[in-house]
Design an enzyme around this catalytic site. Structure first.
Site, PDB file in Angstrom:
ATOM      1  N   LYS A  96     -59.838 -28.535 -81.928  1.00 32.80           N
ATOM      2  CA  LYS A  96     -59.806 -28.363 -80.477  1.00 32.80           C
ATOM      3  C   LYS A  96     -59.661 -26.893 -80.119  1.00 32.80           C
ATOM      4  O   LYS A  96     -58.722 -26.218 -80.537  1.00 32.80           O
ATOM      5  CB  LYS A  96     -58.643 -29.172 -79.901  1.00 32.80           C
ATOM      6  CG  LYS A  96     -58.593 -29.304 -78.392  1.00 32.80           C
ATOM      7  CD  LYS A  96     -57.478 -30.272 -78.009  1.00 32.80           C
ATOM      8  CE  LYS A  96     -57.471 -30.601 -76.544  1.00 32.80           C
ATOM      9  NZ  LYS A  96     -56.433 -31.622 -76.238  1.00 32.80           N
TER      10      LYS A  96
ATOM     11  N   GLU B 211     -59.348 -39.556 -79.114  1.00 36.64           N
ATOM     12  CA  GLU B 211     -58.414 -38.499 -79.497  1.00 36.64           C
ATOM     13  C   GLU B 211     -57.124 -39.129 -80.007  1.00 36.64           C
ATOM     14  O   GLU B 211     -56.635 -40.115 -79.458  1.00 36.64           O
ATOM     15  CB  GLU B 211     -58.120 -37.595 -78.294  1.00 36.64           C
ATOM     16  CG  GLU B 211     -57.190 -36.432 -78.612  1.00 36.64           C
ATOM     17  CD  GLU B 211     -56.942 -35.530 -77.415  1.00 36.64           C
ATOM     18  OE1 GLU B 211     -56.655 -34.345 -77.631  1.00 36.64           O
ATOM     19  OE2 GLU B 211     -57.040 -36.004 -76.263  1.00 36.64           O
TER      20      GLU B 211
ATOM     21  N   CYS C 299     -61.287 -33.430 -75.593  1.00 34.98           N
ATOM     22  CA  CYS C 299     -60.500 -33.552 -74.365  1.00 34.98           C
ATOM     23  C   CYS C 299     -60.600 -32.328 -73.459  1.00 34.98           C
ATOM     24  O   CYS C 299     -61.578 -32.144 -72.750  1.00 34.98           O
ATOM     25  CB  CYS C 299     -59.060 -33.887 -74.728  1.00 34.98           C
ATOM     26  SG  CYS C 299     -58.127 -34.625 -73.357  1.00 34.98           S
TER      27      CYS C 299
END
Length: 286
Positions: free
Chosen positions: A119, A50, A160
């Site tokens: 995301k 990331e 994440c």
């Protein structure tokens, strides 16, 4: 099993745990070198962390943001083509239509852009005395599931905080994925507590391989990443794990082993769809 099928049932995955600096050009140059190194070790799929081109933090996102295509993704395209592999480009801050996203771009062996995953779940947490972080102050969320196919298997992508949401992994399972990849940057509070636990949970619940790529730890950074990039197999076992420093880890993904696990413990066919179900409200991939 034929020889061809046997070969296609296994492939090498590389996870690059990159030491990210404040100099974008240095980060991109290092990615080129490390992906080439991973390819030299026989890797067919390479995963980056990331925010590989930028320090992680709300104060950095707008400064380092790019459109896609742009400088960083052009480099990813070139590197994927040069090394003839699938490159999961971790994530970068993406600017589009006046909004910022935390975006993973995936490129194929001919340098083609296969998908963009923005995301979905923004990292907004507040643990008193430990850490307070709000991605939503600067970033907008993505709104679609993201999968791509390789000659070996189908891959589901999250970034994440997406990993904390079991429903996303379950939907990827329903879509036929055998590998989940999560570029991520857990911190020094949530990292030791939950990083490996979440990966093993997603792998075990869905009988899939799970791979995570973190930036290497930089104690001098404003946001200190935990590191410890990891690969977990469908039995819930850690089969590759980095330390805190910059490194490349490798895992040989065995899809026959995955099929055997699913046959031995057939939770897919034993699920009580008459009592409960996880469904995607909004369809779409990429």
């Amino acid at each position: 099993m034929s020889a061809v099928t046997s070969v296609m049932s296994k492939f090498r995955l590389a996870v690059v745990q990159l030491q990210v600096s404040s100099v974008k050009a240095d980060n991109l140059s290092k990615v080129r070198r490390l992906v080439k190194e991973a390819a030299g070790q026989g890797s067919k799929v390479v995963l980056l962390p990331e925010c590989f081109n930028s320090p992680y933090g709300t104060s950095f996102f707008s400064k380092y943001a790019e459109k896609i295509p742009g400088e960083s993704t052009q480099m990813l395209s070139e590197v994927a083509k040069e090394n003839k592999l699938h490159l999961v480009g971790g994530s970068i801050p993406e600017e589009d239509g006046g909004k910022l996203y935390n975006t993973c771009a995936v490129f194929g062996p001919e340098g083609e852009l296969i998908l963009k995953h923005r995301k979905i779940h923004l990292f907004d947490i507040d643990i008193p005395g430990k850490i307070c972080f709000q991605e939503s102050k600067t970033l907008s969320p993505g709104n679609s599931l993201s999968t791509f196919d390789t000659p070996f298997c189908r891959v589901g992508v999250g970034i994440c905080y997406d990993m904390r949401f079991a429903e996303l992994a379950q939907l990827y399972n329903r879509k036929g994925c055998q590998l989940l990849v999560y570029p991520g940057a857990f911190n020094m509070t949530t990292g030791p507590a939950h990083w490996e636990l979440l990966q093993r949970g997603r792998a075990l619940d869905n009988q899939m391989y799970v791979a995570t790529a973190s930036p290497a730890r930089d104690e001098a950074a404003s946001y200190v990443a935990w590191g410890h990039s990891t690969v977990v197999n469908p039995w819930g076992e850690v089969i590759a794990k980095a330390g805190p420093e910059e490194s490349i880890i490798y895992a040989d993904i065995d899809l026959q082993y995955l099929a055997d696990i699913r046959q031995q413990i057939p939770i897919g066919s034993q699920r009580r769809d008459d009592l409960y179900a996880v469904t995607a409200v909004q369809q779409g991939s990429g």
